[in-house]
Every structure is written in C-alpha cells, then in structure tokens.
Design a protein around this motif. Sequence first.
Motif, short mmCIF file in Angstrom:
data_model
loop_
_atom_site.label_atom_id
_atom_site.label_comp_id
_atom_site.label_asym_id
_atom_site.label_seq_id
_atom_site.Cartn_x
_atom_site.Cartn_y
_atom_site.Cartn_z
N HIS A 171 0.84 -1.20 0.00
CA HIS A 171 0.00 0.00 0.00
C HIS A 171 0.87 1.25 0.00
O HIS A 171 1.88 1.31 0.71
N LEU A 172 0.47 2.23 -0.80
CA LEU A 172 1.20 3.48 -0.92
C LEU A 172 0.35 4.64 -0.42
O LEU A 172 -0.87 4.63 -0.57
N GLN A 173 1.02 5.64 0.13
CA GLN A 173 0.34 6.87 0.53
C GLN A 173 0.01 7.67 -0.72
O GLN A 173 0.87 7.88 -1.59
N SER A 174 -1.22 8.11 -0.82
CA SER A 174 -1.65 8.88 -2.00
C SER A 174 -1.02 10.27 -1.99
O SER A 174 -0.90 10.90 -0.95
N TYR A 175 -0.62 10.73 -3.17
CA TYR A 175 -0.07 12.07 -3.33
C TYR A 175 -0.99 12.95 -4.15
O TYR A 175 -1.13 14.12 -3.89
N PHE A 176 -1.61 12.37 -5.17
CA PHE A 176 -2.45 13.12 -6.10
C PHE A 176 -3.92 12.87 -5.77
O PHE A 176 -4.54 11.96 -6.32
N GLN A 177 -4.49 13.69 -4.89
CA GLN A 177 -5.87 13.49 -4.45
C GLN A 177 -6.87 13.61 -5.59
O GLN A 177 -7.96 13.07 -5.53
N TYR A 178 -6.50 14.33 -6.65
CA TYR A 178 -7.43 14.60 -7.75
C TYR A 178 -7.41 13.53 -8.84
O TYR A 178 -8.23 13.56 -9.76
N LEU A 179 -6.49 12.57 -8.77
CA LEU A 179 -6.44 11.51 -9.78
C LEU A 179 -7.24 10.29 -9.31
O LEU A 179 -7.29 10.01 -8.10
N PRO A 180 -7.82 9.54 -10.25
CA PRO A 180 -8.41 8.25 -9.84
C PRO A 180 -7.31 7.36 -9.28
O PRO A 180 -6.15 7.47 -9.68
N GLN A 181 -7.68 6.48 -8.37
CA GLN A 181 -6.71 5.61 -7.72
C GLN A 181 -7.05 4.16 -7.99
O GLN A 181 -8.22 3.81 -8.16
N GLY A 182 -6.02 3.32 -8.04
CA GLY A 182 -6.28 1.92 -8.33
C GLY A 182 -5.21 0.98 -7.82
O GLY A 182 -4.14 1.39 -7.38
N ILE A 183 -5.54 -0.30 -7.93
CA ILE A 183 -4.64 -1.40 -7.59
C ILE A 183 -3.99 -1.88 -8.88
O ILE A 183 -4.68 -2.19 -9.85
#
Length: 190
Positions: free
Chosen positions: A101-113
């Motif tokens: 698991h990674l800490q998110s940096y770009f709150q405005y981008l969609p996130q995925g596995i």
Amino acid sequence: MSDLALIMALPSESKGLFEQAGIEVHYSGIGKVNAAFKAFEVIHKTGCKTLLNLGTAGSSHFNAHELVEVTTFVQRDMDVSPLGFAVGVTPMDEDHPAEIHLQSYFQYLPQGICGTGDSFETGLPKVPCHLVDMEGYAMAKVCKKLGVRFVSVKYITDGANETAHLDWEENLLLGAQKLSKLYQTIKEEQ
C-alpha cells in the motif's frame, strides 16, 4: 516532494519530452528484475527520499488515456498455489505482505490497484486489480525495504486485451505528454 528521483521503464514511454525539458529520467528496462535492480541503484546513487514512477499500463477497469495513481501494488504472476499459498503471495516473506500500500499524493487523480507481472497482460489477471504493468510492484518493494517513499502514476494506454500491443504503441506519445505535464505540476508545487 524534495529529493525526488524519476524512474520509468522505457525511453519510449517518455518520447524524449522529459529530456528536452532538462529532466533526468532513470530507465529500468522491462520486467520486475530490471525494475528492482534499477530502483535500488537509483536510490543509492541519488540519495532520493521519494522515487517517482511514471509510466504506462493496461486496464479493463479505467478508460484509455486516463492518468491513474497506484495506491496498491500486487504481483499478478506470483503463483505458488500448489503449495497452499494464495495467488500473489510470496511464501515466507512475512515482512512484506502480498499487497504493498502506498500513501496517496495526487488526491485529484483516480486511484487503483496495479497488478505487476513479467508478462504483457491481454486478459484477466489471477489477482484482483484495476490495471496491469510489468515493473511497479518490484520498485515498490525495494522502496518499502529501504524506507523510501514510492509514488506511481500510470497512463492507461490500452484495455489489457487482444489489441493491447497495438493500442500501447499508438498511445505512447499522448501518454508521454500527459505524464510530462503532471511532472511539471509537481515541480511547480515544490
């Protein structure tokens, strides 16, 4: 993100745009072994606190041409199930679970596995994931072991299907343009 180093798999993913802008890019080559070695080398050479991976991926979940921040990496080709282990689990590696698991940096981008494997995926992976690549999990694991932050954003070039190899080639320039623009926003924020 100070003390940042940029890593990509192939020069074809950057199309020379980063170099034209005076940005140093470290290229790993294809596959998990090359990626792990290069990530280790870059961290030791640069002393970076953050390793930023920009690149391409296939996905049947996200639309082509989207930028997606990877918040979890899994291994889609680690299969020791005949010995009783779940697909994706590396046996006897209790310190590093199957999911990174990674800490998110770009709150405005969609996130995925992202499912990483040493094959160009053209079907459904054996492990649940939203996108597929060939290097990310290895880089993420090296960073976890060395205490370096890992951030990864992938440009979706194809649907990870029977035409994936053609779509990947066709969409590399647009991907490089979008990734270059994203990188510029990171540098402006510093």
